[in-house]
Scaffold this active site. Structure first.
Site, mmCIF file in Angstrom:
data_model
loop_
_atom_site.group_PDB
_atom_site.id
_atom_site.type_symbol
_atom_site.label_atom_id
_atom_site.label_comp_id
_atom_site.label_asym_id
_atom_site.label_seq_id
_atom_site.Cartn_x
_atom_site.Cartn_y
_atom_site.Cartn_z
ATOM 1 N N ALA A 1 -10.300 -71.633 39.251
ATOM 2 C CA ALA A 1 -10.659 -72.660 38.293
ATOM 3 C C ALA A 1 -11.535 -72.518 37.158
ATOM 4 O O ALA A 1 -10.987 -72.579 36.094
ATOM 5 C CB ALA A 1 -11.120 -74.005 39.231
ATOM 6 N N ASP B 1 -10.944 -76.748 42.952
ATOM 7 C CA ASP B 1 -10.273 -76.837 41.969
ATOM 8 C C ASP B 1 -10.292 -77.955 41.302
ATOM 9 O O ASP B 1 -10.214 -78.216 40.013
ATOM 10 C CB ASP B 1 -8.802 -76.517 42.269
ATOM 11 N N ARG C 1 -1.075 -74.875 34.598
ATOM 12 C CA ARG C 1 -1.299 -75.087 35.857
ATOM 13 C C ARG C 1 -2.053 -76.469 35.850
ATOM 14 O O ARG C 1 -2.794 -76.942 35.372
ATOM 15 C CB ARG C 1 -2.045 -74.192 36.475
HETATM 16 O O1 MRU Z 1 -4.419 -70.575 42.953
HETATM 17 P P1 MRU Z 1 -5.971 -69.897 42.494
HETATM 18 O O2 MRU Z 1 -5.857 -68.492 42.922
HETATM 19 O O3 MRU Z 1 -5.978 -70.150 41.010
HETATM 20 O O4 MRU Z 1 -6.782 -70.797 43.439
HETATM 21 C C1 MRU Z 1 -7.988 -70.602 43.284
HETATM 22 C C2 MRU Z 1 -9.044 -71.320 44.250
HETATM 23 O O5 MRU Z 1 -8.344 -72.049 45.047
HETATM 24 C C3 MRU Z 1 -10.323 -71.213 44.177
HETATM 25 O O6 MRU Z 1 -10.852 -71.285 45.471
HETATM 26 C C4 MRU Z 1 -10.794 -72.232 43.224
HETATM 27 O O7 MRU Z 1 -10.202 -72.281 42.126
HETATM 28 C C5 MRU Z 1 -12.116 -71.993 43.111
HETATM 29 S S1 MRU Z 1 -12.627 -70.543 41.889
HETATM 30 C C6 MRU Z 1 -14.351 -70.414 41.702
#
Ligand code: MRU
Length: 352
Positions: free
Chosen positions: A52, A243, A93
């Protein structure tokens, strides 16, 4: 306390952005050079950059790159075209709110900056660089607050995390992995257990890679092993990223986080969410309103180039789930650790 990770997944270099290609790790360390907004949008969509806060930083630079491509010197025309750039980046996204937060901050900066269009463009670059730098400080603060929030006993803790909320997912230190880093630096970490995180394996590929780079002891397990490990008393606390967090503390994070929270609750293991304030979406009263991204089923039915199930089966591939607030022991932010029900006070005090 300050302890850099030396891993910076998004950074400005001379006149363009450099991204670590997270789809190639851990086998290949590849830098992708991004000079155009369209390429940044594609990099976010295809998860060359993911996590995120890192998506937020990348989108901020994407806004500048898009602004740089606008030829008009007329302020109104420039702002209209910049809105189209913003929309393109928003469509990459849907779940991580940091993306929308960073785009909005860039749009607001453009609208509020007076003077010629060239000047607005320069201010946009400086703002993207500020978002990048601020995220590093924010993650350091989350790490320090997380260290204070962790159980005081045993002296050396074994933590469990899911997905990758590390340096690679932020500007360079991590949220949940920032807490792990701070615990390691303070001599309070025995070991990290990392869920492999099906289907895209961010835990196996990215979290394990970050830990190995820094000599942090890491044990990789498959997602289905977490309950067994807790029953055996191996895990002192769980720390995950987020997220999007709704106003009541319900938290969207990588698919599998909800089941991890349930098993942690069943075994009385504290369950922490570590996230910057930019991940809190006060416009949503609870987690049922958080949009959940669905990704290509190929992520389920294929491993590498090999199809692993028979033709005829159907697929469902949600990329995130929502953990209800009552399963969360504490939310660790750059402003300290609070119970999910206390988040709303940040709003009332106008911290966010
Ligand atoms: O699909 P992704 O790899 O972008 O998902 C990432 C996550 O779910 C993380 O745990 C979240 O973004 C926190 S990142 C500090």
């Amino acid at each position: 306390m300050s302890f850099s990770s030396q891993v910076f997944p998004v950074f400005w270099y001379e006149d363009h952005v450099r991204l670590i290609n997270q789809n190639q790790l851990p086998t290949v360390y590849e830098i992708v050079e991004i000079s155009r907004c369209d390429d940044m949008a594609l990099a976010i969509k295809t998860m060359i950059v993911r996590g995120a806060p890192a998506i937020g930083v990348a989108a901020a630079y994407g806004m500048y790159l898009g602004a740089r491509e606008i030829e008009s010197d007329d302020r109104e025309q420039f702002l209209n075209q910049l809105s189209e750039v913003a929309q393109k980046l928003r469509e990459t996204r849907p779940t991580a709110v940091n993306l929308f937060w960073a785009i909005e901050r860039m749009m607001k900066t453009a609208r509020q900056t007076m003077g010629p269009v060239d000047h607005i463009k320069q201010v946009l670059l400086k703002t993207a660089q500020a978002i990048n730098a601020e995220d590093l400080d924010t993650c350091q603060a989350i790490g320090n607050h997380g260290l204070q929030a962790l159980p005081t006993s045993p002296e050396k803790l074994t933590l469990l995390t899911h997905c990758n909320a590390g340096a690679l997912a932020t500007a360079g230190y991590g949220t949940s992995l920032g807490v792990v880093r701070s615990a390691w630096q303070a001599g309070r970490l025995e070991r990290l257990y990392a869920d492999e995180t099906r289907p895209r394996l961010q835990g196996a590929k990215l979290t394990a890679w970050e830990c190995v780079q820094e000599g942090i002891p890491v044990t990789l397990i498959t997602d289905s092993m977490a309950a067994h490990c807790m029953k055996q008393g191996r895990i002192d606390a769980v720390v995950v990223g987020a997220d999007r967090i709704a106003a009541n503390g319900d938290t969207a994070n990588k698919i599998g986080t909800y089941s991890l929270a349930l098993v942690a609750h069943a075994h009385a293991v504290p369950f922490y969410v570590a996230a910057p304030l930019s991940t809190i979406d006060f416009s949503l009263s609870d987690g049922s309103q958080i949009p959940i991204e669905e990704r290509d089923p190929v992520e389920i039915y294929q491993i590498g180039q090999t199809r692993i199930c028979p033709p005829g089966a159907e697929f469902y591939n949600p990329a995130f789930d929502v953990t209800p607030a009552d399963l969360i022991t504490g939310i660790i932010t750059e402003h300290g650790t609070m119970k999910p029900s206390e988040l709303i006070q940040l709003r009332m005090k106008q911290v966010v």
